[in-house]
Design an enzyme around this catalytic site. Sequence first.
Site, mmCIF file in Angstrom:
data_model
loop_
_atom_site.group_PDB
_atom_site.id
_atom_site.type_symbol
_atom_site.label_atom_id
_atom_site.label_comp_id
_atom_site.label_asym_id
_atom_site.label_seq_id
_atom_site.Cartn_x
_atom_site.Cartn_y
_atom_site.Cartn_z
ATOM 1 N N CYS A 1 4.756 52.386 12.576
ATOM 2 C CA CYS A 1 5.302 51.894 13.829
ATOM 3 C C CYS A 1 5.998 53.031 14.593
ATOM 4 C CB CYS A 1 6.241 50.720 13.559
ATOM 5 S SG CYS A 1 6.678 49.754 15.020
ATOM 6 N N HIS A 2 7.312 52.941 14.840
ATOM 7 C CA HIS A 2 8.062 54.040 15.445
ATOM 8 C C HIS A 2 8.437 55.103 14.413
ATOM 9 C CE1 HIS A 2 8.618 50.969 18.592
ATOM 10 N NE2 HIS A 2 8.956 51.936 19.423
#
Length: 207
Positions: free
Chosen positions: A128-129
């Site tokens: 994800c991030h």
Amino acid sequence: MTNIVNAGDHLDLVSEKDLIGRRVAVLMTDGVEQVEYTGPRSFLEGKGVRVTLISPKGAGEEVQGMNHDQPGNKFKVELSLSQANEADFDALLLPGGEENPKKLRQIPEAIAFIKAFDDADKPIAAICHGPWPLIEAGIAESKHLTSYPAIQDDLKAAGAEWTDDEVVVDGKLITSRKPDDIPAFNDALMKELMVIQQAGADPGPTS
């Protein structure tokens, strides 16, 4: 050399039971997307892997998890970043959640810890991030990876080749986009740990 899903090809006779005693560090702080921590941790521990929650916070303090934009559970820090050593672990896991990696990017000790795994040619798995701090660590450049789409421009600007795939493996770097990708992400990390086992690396003490 990169591939999309096939981490750890040619595992020969190595089996999942050989993962017992492997050690994975999870680096995270407040704002972590909790399923990107709890999902991989539960999976790895089910295979006998020893997982340690490491944070810039002190041991015994709590990290605030998030369910998207809503506060979730709190998780107790097991080892402070100031006391953590890459040499004690076989791989590094970087969960996402927007605020978590945003904070880690600003902490030199966190960046140095991440970079140490790359320098030692150990697996780094970011979802994800989670790949965001790879930029500061100098790891994103010239790597094929994926991430939450919102940070793709930052990664491309750092010299990465970004593609929209559920999991991308480039050498020892494993990346995925979002919680829906966790099963493929887990499988890729497991296979990289099995490669370590096949290579005969010492899993260290088991107690």
